[in-house]
Design a protein around this motif. Structure first.
Motif, PDB file in Angstrom:
ATOM      1  N   ILE A 110       0.856  -1.180   0.000  1.00  0.00           N
ATOM      2  CA  ILE A 110       0.000   0.000   0.000  1.00  0.00           C
ATOM      3  C   ILE A 110       0.897   1.237   0.000  1.00  0.00           C
ATOM      4  O   ILE A 110       1.740   1.399   0.878  1.00  0.00           O
ATOM      5  N   ARG A 111       0.703   2.082  -0.995  1.00  0.00           N
ATOM      6  CA  ARG A 111       1.483   3.317  -1.121  1.00  0.00           C
ATOM      7  C   ARG A 111       0.537   4.499  -0.945  1.00  0.00           C
ATOM      8  O   ARG A 111      -0.672   4.365  -0.983  1.00  0.00           O
ATOM      9  N   ARG A 112       1.112   5.693  -0.810  1.00  0.00           N
ATOM     10  CA  ARG A 112       0.283   6.883  -0.648  1.00  0.00           C
ATOM     11  C   ARG A 112       0.882   8.042  -1.425  1.00  0.00           C
ATOM     12  O   ARG A 112       2.083   8.111  -1.642  1.00  0.00           O
ATOM     13  N   ILE A 113      -0.026   8.931  -1.822  1.00  0.00           N
ATOM     14  CA  ILE A 113       0.381  10.171  -2.466  1.00  0.00           C
ATOM     15  C   ILE A 113      -0.495  11.275  -1.889  1.00  0.00           C
ATOM     16  O   ILE A 113      -1.688  11.068  -1.633  1.00  0.00           O
ATOM     17  N   HIS A 114       0.105  12.424  -1.674  1.00  0.00           N
ATOM     18  CA  HIS A 114      -0.633  13.570  -1.127  1.00  0.00           C
ATOM     19  C   HIS A 114      -1.186  14.398  -2.285  1.00  0.00           C
ATOM     20  O   HIS A 114      -0.443  14.763  -3.205  1.00  0.00           O
ATOM     21  N   VAL A 115      -2.493  14.663  -2.209  1.00  0.00           N
ATOM     22  CA  VAL A 115      -3.191  15.426  -3.248  1.00  0.00           C
ATOM     23  C   VAL A 115      -4.141  16.413  -2.592  1.00  0.00           C
ATOM     24  O   VAL A 115      -4.459  16.300  -1.410  1.00  0.00           O
ATOM     25  N   ASP A 116      -4.634  17.381  -3.393  1.00  0.00           N
ATOM     26  CA  ASP A 116      -5.676  18.264  -2.872  1.00  0.00           C
ATOM     27  C   ASP A 116      -7.027  17.725  -3.345  1.00  0.00           C
ATOM     28  O   ASP A 116      -7.090  16.715  -4.046  1.00  0.00           O
ATOM     29  N   ALA A 117      -8.098  18.381  -3.005  1.00  0.00           N
ATOM     30  CA  ALA A 117      -9.442  17.865  -3.283  1.00  0.00           C
ATOM     31  C   ALA A 117      -9.721  17.748  -4.778  1.00  0.00           C
ATOM     32  O   ALA A 117     -10.298  16.751  -5.231  1.00  0.00           O
ATOM     33  N   THR A 118      -9.321  18.744  -5.574  1.00  0.00           N
ATOM     34  CA  THR A 118      -9.581  18.687  -7.022  1.00  0.00           C
ATOM     35  C   THR A 118      -8.740  17.585  -7.673  1.00  0.00           C
ATOM     36  O   THR A 118      -9.215  16.895  -8.576  1.00  0.00           O
ATOM     37  N   GLN A 119      -7.494  17.429  -7.222  1.00  0.00           N
ATOM     38  CA  GLN A 119      -6.647  16.370  -7.776  1.00  0.00           C
ATOM     39  C   GLN A 119      -7.185  14.994  -7.412  1.00  0.00           C
ATOM     40  O   GLN A 119      -7.136  14.073  -8.224  1.00  0.00           O
ATOM     41  N   LEU A 120      -7.715  14.858  -6.200  1.00  0.00           N
ATOM     42  CA  LEU A 120      -8.281  13.581  -5.776  1.00  0.00           C
ATOM     43  C   LEU A 120      -9.471  13.207  -6.653  1.00  0.00           C
ATOM     44  O   LEU A 120      -9.590  12.058  -7.099  1.00  0.00           O
ATOM     45  N   ALA A 121     -10.334  14.170  -6.926  1.00  0.00           N
ATOM     46  CA  ALA A 121     -11.495  13.898  -7.779  1.00  0.00           C
ATOM     47  C   ALA A 121     -11.039  13.535  -9.197  1.00  0.00           C
ATOM     48  O   ALA A 121     -11.567  12.598  -9.812  1.00  0.00           O
ATOM     49  N   ALA A 122     -10.044  14.249  -9.738  1.00  0.00           N
ATOM     50  CA  ALA A 122      -9.539  13.970 -11.083  1.00  0.00           C
ATOM     51  C   ALA A 122      -8.819  12.620 -11.125  1.00  0.00           C
ATOM     52  O   ALA A 122      -8.932  11.876 -12.111  1.00  0.00           O
ATOM     53  N   LEU A 123      -8.098  12.285 -10.077  1.00  0.00           N
ATOM     54  CA  LEU A 123      -7.386  11.004 -10.010  1.00  0.00           C
ATOM     55  C   LEU A 123      -8.375   9.847  -9.977  1.00  0.00           C
ATOM     56  O   LEU A 123      -8.201   8.843 -10.681  1.00  0.00           O
ATOM     57  N   ASN A 124      -9.438   9.987  -9.173  1.00  0.00           N
ATOM     58  CA  ASN A 124     -10.447   8.935  -9.092  1.00  0.00           C
ATOM     59  C   ASN A 124     -11.277   8.832 -10.364  1.00  0.00           C
ATOM     60  O   ASN A 124     -11.811   7.766 -10.659  1.00  0.00           O
ATOM     61  N   ALA A 125     -11.393   9.924 -11.119  1.00  0.00           N
ATOM     62  CA  ALA A 125     -12.142   9.902 -12.381  1.00  0.00           C
ATOM     63  C   ALA A 125     -11.307   9.365 -13.530  1.00  0.00           C
ATOM     64  O   ALA A 125     -11.830   9.095 -14.612  1.00  0.00           O
ATOM     65  N   GLY A 126     -10.004   9.217 -13.329  1.00  0.00           N
ATOM     66  CA  GLY A 126      -9.144   8.698 -14.388  1.00  0.00           C
ATOM     67  C   GLY A 126      -8.510   9.780 -15.233  1.00  0.00           C
ATOM     68  O   GLY A 126      -7.901   9.473 -16.260  1.00  0.00           O
ATOM     69  N   GLU A 127      -8.625  11.043 -14.845  1.00  0.00           N
ATOM     70  CA  GLU A 127      -8.034  12.143 -15.603  1.00  0.00           C
ATOM     71  C   GLU A 127      -6.556  12.319 -15.276  1.00  0.00           C
ATOM     72  O   GLU A 127      -5.805  12.881 -16.070  1.00  0.00           O
ATOM     73  N   LEU A 128      -6.147  11.850 -14.098  1.00  0.00           N
ATOM     74  CA  LEU A 128      -4.753  11.922 -13.670  1.00  0.00           C
ATOM     75  C   LEU A 128      -4.261  10.513 -13.357  1.00  0.00           C
ATOM     76  O   LEU A 128      -5.049   9.596 -13.138  1.00  0.00           O
ATOM     77  N   GLY A 129      -2.946  10.364 -13.307  1.00  0.00           N
ATOM     78  CA  GLY A 129      -2.357   9.078 -12.973  1.00  0.00           C
ATOM     79  C   GLY A 129      -1.169   9.273 -12.044  1.00  0.00           C
ATOM     80  O   GLY A 129      -0.651  10.379 -11.892  1.00  0.00           O
ATOM     81  N   VAL A 130      -0.728   8.199 -11.444  1.00  0.00           N
ATOM     82  CA  VAL A 130       0.422   8.230 -10.552  1.00  0.00           C
ATOM     83  C   VAL A 130       1.505   7.335 -11.170  1.00  0.00           C
ATOM     84  O   VAL A 130       1.229   6.187 -11.535  1.00  0.00           O
ATOM     85  N   VAL A 131       2.703   7.894 -11.285  1.00  0.00           N
ATOM     86  CA  VAL A 131       3.833   7.130 -11.803  1.00  0.00           C
ATOM     87  C   VAL A 131       4.942   7.121 -10.761  1.00  0.00           C
ATOM     88  O   VAL A 131       5.057   8.047  -9.954  1.00  0.00           O
ATOM     89  N   GLN A 132       5.751   6.075 -10.802  1.00  0.00           N
ATOM     90  CA  GLN A 132       6.879   5.957  -9.886  1.00  0.00           C
ATOM     91  C   GLN A 132       8.146   6.268 -10.670  1.00  0.00           C
ATOM     92  O   GLN A 132       8.402   5.687 -11.717  1.00  0.00           O
ATOM     93  N   HIS A 133       8.935   7.219 -10.144  1.00  0.00           N
ATOM     94  CA  HIS A 133      10.195   7.585 -10.799  1.00  0.00           C
ATOM     95  C   HIS A 133      11.194   8.018  -9.733  1.00  0.00           C
ATOM     96  O   HIS A 133      10.888   8.888  -8.910  1.00  0.00           O
ATOM     97  N   ALA A 134      12.355   7.415  -9.756  1.00  0.00           N
ATOM     98  CA  ALA A 134      13.454   7.750  -8.849  1.00  0.00           C
ATOM     99  C   ALA A 134      13.020   7.649  -7.382  1.00  0.00           C
ATOM    100  O   ALA A 134      13.379   8.487  -6.562  1.00  0.00           O
ATOM    101  N   GLY A 135      12.220   6.631  -7.078  1.00  0.00           N
ATOM    102  CA  GLY A 135      11.820   6.406  -5.699  1.00  0.00           C
ATOM    103  C   GLY A 135      10.691   7.295  -5.209  1.00  0.00           C
ATOM    104  O   GLY A 135      10.316   7.238  -4.043  1.00  0.00           O
ATOM    105  N   ARG A 136      10.131   8.129  -6.066  1.00  0.00           N
ATOM    106  CA  ARG A 136       9.029   9.029  -5.687  1.00  0.00           C
ATOM    107  C   ARG A 136       7.811   8.706  -6.538  1.00  0.00           C
ATOM    108  O   ARG A 136       7.919   8.146  -7.625  1.00  0.00           O
ATOM    109  N   TYR A 137       6.656   9.108  -6.036  1.00  0.00           N
ATOM    110  CA  TYR A 137       5.409   8.938  -6.764  1.00  0.00           C
ATOM    111  C   TYR A 137       4.979  10.311  -7.258  1.00  0.00           C
ATOM    112  O   TYR A 137       4.805  11.236  -6.469  1.00  0.00           O
ATOM    113  N   LEU A 138       4.835  10.409  -8.564  1.00  0.00           N
ATOM    114  CA  LEU A 138       4.500  11.690  -9.183  1.00  0.00           C
ATOM    115  C   LEU A 138       3.087  11.633  -9.740  1.00  0.00           C
ATOM    116  O   LEU A 138       2.686  10.652 -10.366  1.00  0.00           O
ATOM    117  N   LEU A 139       2.359  12.698  -9.534  1.00  0.00           N
ATOM    118  CA  LEU A 139       1.019  12.859 -10.079  1.00  0.00           C
ATOM    119  C   LEU A 139       1.163  13.509 -11.447  1.00  0.00           C
ATOM    120  O   LEU A 139       1.756  14.585 -11.567  1.00  0.00           O
TER     121      LEU A 139
END
Length: 178
Positions: A110-139
């Motif tokens: 289980i991993r986590r990423i910090h987002v704001d409310a608009t990013q959370l809604a866009a992430l759950n809708a499939g408009e944004l994605g999370v990628v792993q690069h250099a040990g960090r998770y990028l939105l």
């Protein structure tokens, strides 16, 4: 002084001095096999030194081939890493002041990423994605995540399919805060 038993037997005539018979074959250098085929087999016998040399050459060829393959794999990894870095450069949407946490499963944990409310809604809708690069998770945007998936799908940590927003097959809403 006493004579040796051999000398005494020779003097008495009981034993004659035996000279070794000389072979009629021409002398050849030591360690070389006869030029003709081996007797009884019908095939030439391979010299032990020659067999070791052949085995050494085969091992050298195999080792060089393995080194070439490893170098090629390393070159491909470097190119892929450079392409990923160029693709993600300046496209991260992470915010330092984000308050909400979006948990997701990646690589069996289980991993986590910090987002704001608009990013959370866009992430759950499939408009944004999370990628792993250099040990960090990028939105990142969905387009960037799709491009990264074409280069190396292992770096895409979370990309919700559009139209499946709300609940997954487990019945738990994506925006449920843990």
């Amino acid at each position: 002084m006493a004579e040796s038993l051999r000398d005494q037997l020779l003097k008495s005539g009981i034993v004659k001095k035996v000279q070794p018979e000389r072979s009629r074959e021409p002398k050849r250098p030591a360690g070389k096999p006869p030029a003709g085929p081996a007797k009884g087999r019908g095939t030439p016998e391979i010299d032990l030194a020659k067999a070791y040399a052949l085995r050494g050459q085969a091992e050298t060829r195999e080792r060089k081939q393995a080194e070439r393959e490893a170098a090629e794999q390393a070159r491909l990894r470097r190119e892929r890493k450079l392409r990923i870095q160029q693709l993600l450069e300046g496209k991260a949407l992470n915010k330092a002041d984000a308050e909400q946490v979006r948990n997701f499963e990646y690589a069996g944990k289980i991993r986590r990423i910090h987002v704001d409310a608009t990013q959370l809604a866009a992430l759950n809708a499939g408009e944004l994605g999370v990628v792993q690069h250099a040990g960090r998770y990028l939105l990142v945007s969905r387009d960037t995540a799709e491009q990264l998936r074409e280069v190396d799908a292992n770096h895409v940590a979370l990309l919700v399919a559009p139209g499946t927003a709300g609940t997954d097959d487990d019945g738990v809403p994506d925006d449920l805060m843990w």
